[in-house]
Design an enzyme around this catalytic site. Sequence first.
Site, PDB file in Angstrom:
ATOM      1  N   GLY A  28       0.830  -1.209   0.000  1.00  0.00           N
ATOM      2  CA  GLY A  28       0.000   0.000   0.000  1.00  0.00           C
ATOM      3  C   GLY A  28       0.859   1.252   0.000  1.00  0.00           C
ATOM      4  CG  ASP A  87      -0.285   0.878  -4.413  1.00  0.00           C
ATOM      5  OD1 ASP A  87      -1.163   0.724  -5.289  1.00  0.00           O
ATOM      6  OD2 ASP A  87      -0.480   1.485  -3.347  1.00  0.00           O
ATOM      7  CG  HIS A  92      -8.697  -0.935   4.127  1.00  0.00           C
ATOM      8  ND1 HIS A  92      -7.416  -1.445   4.127  1.00  0.00           N
ATOM      9  CD2 HIS A  92      -8.610   0.269   4.739  1.00  0.00           C
ATOM     10  CE1 HIS A  92      -6.615  -0.571   4.704  1.00  0.00           C
ATOM     11  NE2 HIS A  92      -7.305   0.479   5.079  1.00  0.00           N
TER      12      HIS A  92
HETATM   13  N1  SAH Z   1       0.331   3.722   3.050  1.00  0.00           N
HETATM   14  C1  SAH Z   1      -0.350   4.812   2.373  1.00  0.00           C
HETATM   15  C2  SAH Z   1      -1.821   4.563   2.132  1.00  0.00           C
HETATM   16  C3  SAH Z   1      -2.153   3.335   1.328  1.00  0.00           C
HETATM   17  S1  SAH Z   1      -3.776   3.397   0.619  1.00  0.00           S
HETATM   18  C4  SAH Z   1      -0.135   6.132   3.129  1.00  0.00           C
HETATM   19  O1  SAH Z   1       0.565   6.163   4.138  1.00  0.00           O
HETATM   20  O2  SAH Z   1      -0.676   7.152   2.722  1.00  0.00           O
HETATM   21  C5  SAH Z   1      -3.951   1.769  -0.019  1.00  0.00           C
HETATM   22  C6  SAH Z   1      -3.178   1.487  -1.299  1.00  0.00           C
HETATM   23  O3  SAH Z   1      -3.255   0.078  -1.496  1.00  0.00           O
HETATM   24  C7  SAH Z   1      -3.718   2.141  -2.566  1.00  0.00           C
HETATM   25  O4  SAH Z   1      -2.718   2.934  -3.170  1.00  0.00           O
HETATM   26  C8  SAH Z   1      -4.118   0.953  -3.480  1.00  0.00           C
HETATM   27  O5  SAH Z   1      -3.794   1.139  -4.854  1.00  0.00           O
HETATM   28  C9  SAH Z   1      -3.301  -0.175  -2.899  1.00  0.00           C
HETATM   29  N2  SAH Z   1      -3.879  -1.507  -3.090  1.00  0.00           N
HETATM   30  C10 SAH Z   1      -5.117  -1.920  -2.743  1.00  0.00           C
HETATM   31  N3  SAH Z   1      -5.291  -3.221  -3.031  1.00  0.00           N
HETATM   32  C11 SAH Z   1      -4.102  -3.638  -3.582  1.00  0.00           C
HETATM   33  C12 SAH Z   1      -3.640  -4.902  -4.102  1.00  0.00           C
HETATM   34  N4  SAH Z   1      -4.396  -5.993  -4.081  1.00  0.00           N
HETATM   35  N5  SAH Z   1      -2.400  -4.949  -4.609  1.00  0.00           N
HETATM   36  C13 SAH Z   1      -1.598  -3.856  -4.626  1.00  0.00           C
HETATM   37  N6  SAH Z   1      -1.980  -2.652  -4.134  1.00  0.00           N
HETATM   38  C14 SAH Z   1      -3.213  -2.550  -3.630  1.00  0.00           C
HETATM   39 MG    MG Z   2      -4.125   2.837   6.134  1.00  0.00          MG
END
Ligand code: SAH
Ligand code: MG
Length: 214
Positions: free
Chosen positions: A46, A71, A144
């Site tokens: 993420g 990601d 999520h």
């Molecule tokens: N850590 C970040 C927030 C992450 S938001 C911060 O500190 O701001 C969640 C991220 O997970 C998103 O960018 C989304 O593209 C990614 N994501 C969601 N499901 C995913 C998957 N199955 N594989 C890869 N990335 C995923």
């Molecule tokens: Mg988070």
Amino acid sequence: MAAEPKPEILAAFQAAKGFMPVAEGLALYDAAAEAAALGLPLLEVGTYCGRSTILIADAARAAGVTALTVDHHRGSEEQQPGWEYHDPTVVDPEVGRMDTLPTFRRTLHAAGLEDHVVALVGRSPQVAAVWGGPLGFVFIDGGHTDEHANGDYEGWAPHVAEGGLLVIHDVFPDPAHGGQAPYRVYLRALESGAFTEISVTDSLRVLRRTGSGT
Ligand code: SAH
Ligand code: MG
């Protein structure tokens, strides 16, 4: 005493677009710094625009290890157009879909941390399926839904080395505060007998591998 990021790193973190509050970010940094002493890579699921990556990367830099961040950069369900966490400035107009990779690259460049991070662009289970080595630290902050949160756990938790840390964000025991998938994964990790909780900071849970399996 908790390890703390230098003021310029904290400033870069606070200037970055993303979803990691400061108190949880400091707990994340402390965990990453501790785990980095194992001499193994640190991995985040993420990346989004690199806000939390800055902290993990700085802890990696200080210990001379590499931070990995996974990601597909197309955003989670709740970040799509029309949903609560959508940001229209991270849509690629040519493709018509979200693309947080360019913003992530700028974030890391501004923080001076590019040399310490390997970005893995793809779906988390697909990347995990080709990943072979042990990790000192796994931070789960991806999708999520139950499908995604379980996929992250199943793909990455087995790689956490003995004594290494598994950190989970957005753990809300009370459904009134947020979705339950990360909480269910957190319970699953504890129930596996492989992980022991070492700290709680708001919705951030830090667990240590103290047993085998997942
Ligand atoms: N850590 C970040 C927030 C992450 S938001 C911060 O500190 O701001 C969640 C991220 O997970 C998103 O960018 C989304 O593209 C990614 N994501 C969601 N499901 C995913 C998957 N199955 N594989 C890869 N990335 C995923
Ligand atoms: Mg988070």
